[in-house]
Design an enzyme around this catalytic site. Structure first.
Site, PDB file in Angstrom:
ATOM      1  N   GLU A  53      -4.961  -9.049   0.669  1.00 54.73           N
ATOM      2  CA  GLU A  53      -5.666  -8.561   1.909  1.00 54.73           C
ATOM      3  C   GLU A  53      -7.103  -8.236   1.598  1.00 54.73           C
ATOM      4  O   GLU A  53      -7.434  -7.712   0.616  1.00 54.73           O
ATOM      5  CB  GLU A  53      -5.059  -7.137   2.562  1.00 54.73           C
ATOM      6  CG  GLU A  53      -3.750  -7.122   3.233  1.00 54.73           C
ATOM      7  CD  GLU A  53      -3.425  -6.024   3.908  1.00 54.73           C
ATOM      8  OE1 GLU A  53      -4.218  -5.362   4.238  1.00 54.73           O
ATOM      9  OE2 GLU A  53      -2.191  -5.843   4.057  1.00 54.73           O
ATOM     10  N   GLU A  89       1.107  -1.248  -0.157  1.00 54.61           N
ATOM     11  CA  GLU A  89      -0.238   0.013   0.095  1.00 54.61           C
ATOM     12  C   GLU A  89       0.870   1.231   0.095  1.00 54.61           C
ATOM     13  O   GLU A  89       0.793   1.927   0.682  1.00 54.61           O
ATOM     14  CB  GLU A  89      -0.994   0.041   1.145  1.00 54.61           C
ATOM     15  CG  GLU A  89      -2.101  -1.324   1.283  1.00 54.61           C
ATOM     16  CD  GLU A  89      -2.978  -1.243   2.154  1.00 54.61           C
ATOM     17  OE1 GLU A  89      -3.022  -0.020   3.132  1.00 54.61           O
ATOM     18  OE2 GLU A  89      -3.914  -2.031   2.194  1.00 54.61           O
TER      19      GLU A  89
END
Ligand code: BGP
Length: 483
Positions: A383, A171
């Site tokens: 995720e 991220e």
């Protein structure tokens, strides 16, 4: 909506997995020669984390890894995604390598392989050596690129014979925007757009150069970056809201995914940043490096939690320093935006979690569809999960809400496979409960409950299987058929 009378189901060798990050599970923050990380330092600033929680001890994976991996094996997990703590390997960021640190991940990898669990290694999940912040302000300096590639090479050389799946960055959009716009992650800067785009460019170069380095050493390795992807829906049919969506996609989604997949920034986004004096400085040759790496990546990593609604935001509208809900008191989050471009109101058609995260299972299919049409790359869902309050009673945790959340997302993911999207892995967040960066220990995600709370001296750290454990076990054994 495309539909298929018969579902082909998930591919035969689908990687059912679960994910974690070093800082959130390991603890042992000063053991065996580990250096301080930026997070070790940041959490000590009063008011930064929920009730001042730290990862000093976390859920002590450092000393419980054998027990946790045995539980993974019992569940039948096919892959485990975890990250390496950079300051455990290089306590000073760029100086001497710490053999004890390398040994720890050797042990973890070997333990996983003992049970045929495929290790999936994230090189950077946000814990940067504090020494690099002290030396040259970390991501703000171009010097970090070489230090990152050096660190990545240490990992490739040591583990490349056993680790096939690599994720360079976790991220990048989140750690840069939280670090330089909202100030909620280290280094805690606010609304510093110029630095934000520059730091992000350095991260892109670090990603690209380490992809190239990996493929030189191990051409058969599989590599990508994990992007926090929030697919967007225009608020309504007003053209200005449709344009706000286009702006949002260029500046918040394609701004990262295009770099990973095409090796270039979206043209309109760069024009806009240029006009404001925010465009990152690029060196001659940077684009060639980004392009070379783009040609080498094997998948797009996607962390999917929620979709976004996008609405036009006037120049005096909401900005990036919004109130987050870090308490679990529903309805306390305030909306966030980019003044003059867009803002992200709640979607009234969808429910939310106690932390005000929108629950949108179809969004995961949307992510896969968009990636497939724009990049035609295989996809690793790195995720996906539900943060919730869990109750331990008589050694049991009943978490039907987590099962319902995961089931709904896996059903949509299966449709994405039917749509022709090449999804190769699905990792839930997370395996055991762990520290949530800003939300302490009460926002739980695991299949395994860990007995501890916000108090550093609380709990036994004993592990308890939640109901979702048995449920995911059967999902895996039926390859996604028994949901
Ligand atoms: C992602 C991060 C994870 C994890 C997860 C849940 O953004 O990659 O590290 O923390 O979100 O977020 P939170 O802990 O804020 O609920």
């Amino acid at each position: 909506m495309m539909f298929f009378n018969e579902s082909k189901g998930f591919p035969k060798d689908f990687l059912w997995g679960s994910a974690s990050a070093a800082y959130q599970i390991e603890g042992a923050y000063l053991e065996d020669g580990k250096g301080m990380s930026n997070w070790d330092q940041f959490v000590r600033i009063p008011g930064k984390t929920f009730q001042g929680t730290t990862g000093d001890k976390a859920v002590d994976f450092y000393h419980h890894y054998k027990e946790d991996i045995a539980l993974m094996a019992e569940m039948g997990l096919k892959t485990y995604r975890f990250s390496v703590s950079w300051p455990r390997i290089l306590p000073d960021g760029n100086g001497k390598v710490n053999e004890a640190g390398l040994q720890f991940y050797d042990n973890v990898i070997n333990e996983l392989l003992k049970y045929d669990i495929e290790p999936m290694v994230t090189i950077y999940h946000w814990d940067m050596p504090q020494a690099l912040e002290d030396q040259y302000h970390g991501w703000e300096s171009r010097r970090i690129v070489d230090d990152f590639v050096n660190y990545a090479n240490v990992l490739f050389r040591r583990y490349g014979d056993r680790v096939k799946y690599w994720i360079t960055m976790n991220e990048q959009n989140v750690f840069t925007s939280m670090g330089f716009l909202s100030g909620k992650h280290p280094p805690g800067k606010v609304d510093d757009r110029k630095t934000f785009y520059q730091a992000n460019h350095h991260a892109n170069m670090a990603h690209a150069k380490s992809v190239i380095a990996l493929k030189k050493l191990f051409p058969d390795a599989k590599v990508g970056a994990s992007f926090a992807y929030s697919p967007s829906y225009a608020y309504d049919r007003k053209p200005e809201n449709a344009m706000a969506k286009a702006d949002f996609d260029d500046l918040e989604n394609y701004f990262w995914m295009d770099v990973y997949a095409y090796g270039r920034y979206p043209r309109s986004a760069m024009q806009f940043l240029d006009s404001r004096g925010w465009a990152p400085e690029m060196k001659a040759g940077d684009e060639a490096v980004l392009k070379e790496a783009a040609g080498l990546i094997d998948f797009m990593g996607v962390n999917y939690y929620q979709s976004s609604v996008v609405e036009y935001n006037p120049p005096d509208g909401v900005g990036t320093t919004y109130a987050m809900n870090n308490t679990g008191k529903k309805g306390t989050a305030k909306i966030q935006g980019f003044p003059g471009l867009y803002k992200r109101p709640q979607n009234e058609f969808l429910p939310t979690t106690d932390w005000d995260w929108t629950i949108d299972p179809m969004g995961i299919r949307m992510c896969c569809r968009e990636i497939t049409s724009r990049y035609d790359l295989p996809i690793v869902i790195s995720e996906n999960g539900l943060g919730a309050f869990d109750q331990l009673e008589d050694g049991k945790v009943h978490d039907p809400y987590r099962i319902a959340y995961l089931k709904a997302h896996i059903e949509e993911l299966k449709k994405a496979c039917d749509d022709g999207c090449r999804v190769i892995a699905y990792c839930t967040w997370s395996y055991t409960d762990l520290l949530s960066w800003l939300n302490g220990y009460q926002k739980r995600y695991g299949f395994i409950y860990v007995d501890r709370d916000e108090d550093e001296n609380s709990g036994t750290l004993n592990r308890y299987k939640k109901d979702s454990f048995e449920w995911y076990k059967q999902v895996i054994s039926s390859n996604g058929e028994k949901l």
